[in-house]
Design a protein around this motif. Sequence first.
Motif, PDB file in Angstrom:
ATOM      1  N   LEU A  17       0.835  -1.211   0.000  1.00 40.30           N
ATOM      2  CA  LEU A  17       0.000   0.000   0.000  1.00 40.30           C
ATOM      3  C   LEU A  17       0.865   1.254   0.000  1.00 40.30           C
ATOM      4  N   TRP A  18       1.944   1.246   0.772  1.00 39.38           N
ATOM      5  CA  TRP A  18       2.825   2.412   0.810  1.00 39.38           C
ATOM      6  C   TRP A  18       3.510   2.659  -0.525  1.00 39.38           C
ATOM      7  N   GLY A  19       3.645   1.592  -1.329  1.00 44.76           N
ATOM      8  CA  GLY A  19       4.234   1.789  -2.644  1.00 44.76           C
ATOM      9  C   GLY A  19       3.440   2.754  -3.503  1.00 44.76           C
ATOM     10  N   PHE A  20       2.136   2.881  -3.205  1.00 45.84           N
ATOM     11  CA  PHE A  20       1.299   3.810  -3.959  1.00 45.84           C
ATOM     12  C   PHE A  20       1.418   5.255  -3.458  1.00 45.84           C
ATOM     13  N   THR A  21       1.955   5.447  -2.246  1.00 47.16           N
ATOM     14  CA  THR A  21       1.965   6.810  -1.696  1.00 47.16           C
ATOM     15  C   THR A  21       2.837   7.750  -2.525  1.00 47.16           C
ATOM     16  N   ALA A  22       3.975   7.240  -2.979  1.00 47.22           N
ATOM     17  CA  ALA A  22       4.843   8.085  -3.803  1.00 47.22           C
ATOM     18  C   ALA A  22       4.178   8.424  -5.129  1.00 47.22           C
ATOM     19  N   ILE A  23       3.480   7.448  -5.713  1.00 48.58           N
ATOM     20  CA  ILE A  23       2.775   7.689  -6.973  1.00 48.58           C
ATOM     21  C   ILE A  23       1.698   8.747  -6.782  1.00 48.58           C
ATOM     22  N   LEU A  24       0.905   8.593  -5.718  1.00 46.31           N
ATOM     23  CA  LEU A  24      -0.151   9.563  -5.449  1.00 46.31           C
ATOM     24  C   LEU A  24       0.434  10.933  -5.145  1.00 46.31           C
ATOM     25  N   GLY A  25       1.578  10.958  -4.439  1.00 45.24           N
ATOM     26  CA  GLY A  25       2.221  12.232  -4.145  1.00 45.24           C
ATOM     27  C   GLY A  25       2.642  12.984  -5.397  1.00 45.24           C
ATOM     28  N   LYS A  26       3.001  12.245  -6.433  1.00 40.33           N
ATOM     29  CA  LYS A  26       3.369  12.865  -7.709  1.00 40.33           C
ATOM     30  C   LYS A  26       2.129  13.290  -8.491  1.00 40.33           C
ATOM     31  N   ILE A  74       7.538  14.139  14.513  1.00 43.94           N
ATOM     32  CA  ILE A  74       8.557  13.522  13.659  1.00 43.94           C
ATOM     33  C   ILE A  74       7.925  12.899  12.420  1.00 43.94           C
ATOM     34  N   VAL A  75       6.747  12.283  12.585  1.00 43.01           N
ATOM     35  CA  VAL A  75       6.033  11.726  11.432  1.00 43.01           C
ATOM     36  C   VAL A  75       5.707  12.830  10.423  1.00 43.01           C
ATOM     37  N   ALA A  76       5.245  13.976  10.937  1.00 42.32           N
ATOM     38  CA  ALA A  76       4.916  15.103  10.056  1.00 42.32           C
ATOM     39  C   ALA A  76       6.150  15.569   9.292  1.00 42.32           C
ATOM     40  N   LEU A  77       7.289  15.654   9.982  1.00 40.20           N
ATOM     41  CA  LEU A  77       8.532  16.075   9.321  1.00 40.20           C
ATOM     42  C   LEU A  77       8.969  15.055   8.275  1.00 40.20           C
ATOM     43  N   HIS A  78       8.779  13.765   8.578  1.00 44.85           N
ATOM     44  CA  HIS A  78       9.117  12.739   7.593  1.00 44.85           C
ATOM     45  C   HIS A  78       8.270  12.892   6.335  1.00 44.85           C
ATOM     46  N   TRP A  79       6.958  12.984   6.504  1.00 41.58           N
ATOM     47  CA  TRP A  79       6.092  13.075   5.331  1.00 41.58           C
ATOM     48  C   TRP A  79       6.330  14.373   4.559  1.00 41.58           C
ATOM     49  N   PHE A  80       6.568  15.457   5.275  1.00 47.74           N
ATOM     50  CA  PHE A  80       6.823  16.736   4.607  1.00 47.74           C
ATOM     51  C   PHE A  80       8.083  16.649   3.744  1.00 47.74           C
ATOM     52  N   THR A  81       9.160  16.067   4.300  1.00 49.33           N
ATOM     53  CA  THR A  81      10.397  15.951   3.525  1.00 49.33           C
ATOM     54  C   THR A  81      10.266  14.891   2.427  1.00 49.33           C
ATOM     55  N   PHE A  82       9.504  13.830   2.692  1.00 51.68           N
ATOM     56  CA  PHE A  82       9.309  12.787   1.683  1.00 51.68           C
ATOM     57  C   PHE A  82       8.596  13.349   0.456  1.00 51.68           C
ATOM     58  N   TYR A  83       7.496  14.064   0.679  1.00 49.46           N
ATOM     59  CA  TYR A  83       6.775  14.631  -0.462  1.00 49.46           C
ATOM     60  C   TYR A  83       7.521  15.811  -1.065  1.00 49.46           C
ATOM     61  N   GLY A  84       8.326  16.486  -0.250  1.00 50.93           N
ATOM     62  CA  GLY A  84       9.202  17.510  -0.810  1.00 50.93           C
ATOM     63  C   GLY A  84      10.194  16.895  -1.785  1.00 50.93           C
ATOM     64  N   ALA A  85      10.727  15.716  -1.427  1.00 50.03           N
ATOM     65  CA  ALA A  85      11.657  15.024  -2.323  1.00 50.03           C
ATOM     66  C   ALA A  85      10.965  14.598  -3.609  1.00 50.03           C
ATOM     67  N   ALA A  91       8.980  10.332  -7.819  1.00 47.29           N
ATOM     68  CA  ALA A  91       8.498   9.326  -6.874  1.00 47.29           C
ATOM     69  C   ALA A  91       9.533   8.226  -6.651  1.00 47.29           C
ATOM     70  N   SER A  92      10.211   7.788  -7.706  1.00 48.09           N
ATOM     71  CA  SER A  92      11.184   6.710  -7.581  1.00 48.09           C
ATOM     72  C   SER A  92      12.348   7.111  -6.689  1.00 48.09           C
ATOM     73  N   VAL A  93      12.838   8.321  -6.847  1.00 44.26           N
ATOM     74  CA  VAL A  93      13.966   8.804  -6.050  1.00 44.26           C
ATOM     75  C   VAL A  93      13.579   8.900  -4.582  1.00 44.26           C
ATOM     76  N   ALA A  94      12.439   9.511  -4.303  1.00 35.93           N
ATOM     77  CA  ALA A  94      12.010   9.689  -2.912  1.00 35.93           C
ATOM     78  C   ALA A  94      11.837   8.350  -2.213  1.00 35.93           C
ATOM     79  N   ALA A  95      11.216   7.388  -2.893  1.00 43.07           N
ATOM     80  CA  ALA A  95      11.001   6.078  -2.285  1.00 43.07           C
ATOM     81  C   ALA A  95      12.314   5.350  -2.063  1.00 43.07           C
ATOM     82  N   THR A  96      13.255   5.483  -2.983  1.00 41.64           N
ATOM     83  CA  THR A  96      14.534   4.796  -2.851  1.00 41.64           C
ATOM     84  C   THR A  96      15.332   5.314  -1.668  1.00 41.64           C
ATOM     85  N   CYS A  97      15.236   6.599  -1.376  1.00 38.74           N
ATOM     86  CA  CYS A  97      15.988   7.182  -0.257  1.00 38.74           C
ATOM     87  C   CYS A  97      15.611   6.537   1.076  1.00 38.74           C
ATOM     88  N   ILE A  98      14.373   6.088   1.194  1.00 37.06           N
ATOM     89  CA  ILE A  98      13.931   5.478   2.443  1.00 37.06           C
ATOM     90  C   ILE A  98      14.720   4.208   2.738  1.00 37.06           C
TER      91      ILE A  98
END
Length: 298
Positions: A17-26, A74-85, A91-98
């Motif tokens: 399910l989380w694999g879709f979050t980066a796609i939706l973020g884009k 901390i969760v908010a900061l993670h998501w903010f930086t994740f979607y910022g990336a 989406a591929s780059v942001a997910a790979t960094c995790i």
Amino acid sequence: MSPSRKAHLQIHFCVLLWGFTAILGKLITLPALPLVWWRMLLVSGTLLCVPRVWRELRAMPRRLLLSYAGVGVIVALHWFTFYGAIKLANASVAATCIALCPVFLAIVEPWVAGRRFDPRELLIGAAVVPGVALVAGGLPGDMRLGLAIGVLSALFVAFFSALNKRLVEKADALTVTCVELGTGTLFLTALAPFLASPAFVLPDLHDGALMLVLAYGCTLLPFALALAALRHLSAFATQMVTNLEPVYAIVLAIPLLGEQRELGWTFYAGVAVILAAVFAHPWLHRGEKAEAADLVTP
């Protein structure tokens, strides 16, 4: 089925399910801050409508409530930086960094959980570093800032994963989710003026529909399931499974976003190295089930 086996299956489903979050973020056109703000608001607001959550909140000790609230920041900061990336790269780059998270977790989790440092975890976690280096080499220059923000996001993941592992036994998973995401919403609201970016931006119909999928299908369900699974797994073991998220994200991004046209062969070579490190983890940790059982509070 043993509790640890069930927990592993839950985490794998969450990662899918989380694999879709980066796609939706884009696909969602909102900037990173309002995107995360809406995501957290929808989930926490929905949970506040659940009577059981209210009962748990009233009974929760103030100190524990504040602890979960701190994790929510901390969760908010993670998501903010994740979607910022995602916005700064893709989406591929942001997910790979995790995938760098296990490197941080190998150091952070023993300190937070008060357990002995395991050099094997650092060794396995460090195995993804060459993969991430290859990923960086396959990026256009204008995506490098997104990569750096994504690495910062991985550091935030390490901290909130370790803290959630320490606190997860103390309250109901849905109540914890409500407190953490509700606090994250308030934190982003307070942070917005300092970033000169409004938190409240009304999404259009397209973004609104995708936001509902993101909030409920890719946030509420997997977040609560992951917290429950942490009762039977270490944060490090959970994160190694979570490293499959970039694989799902990249596989989805190719047909849905056409991101293969933006990335070089070294990017995909790096992903292969990361995937090899993920599959090496169970082989090197054959005794993990017994260790995980010791982590469960009677």
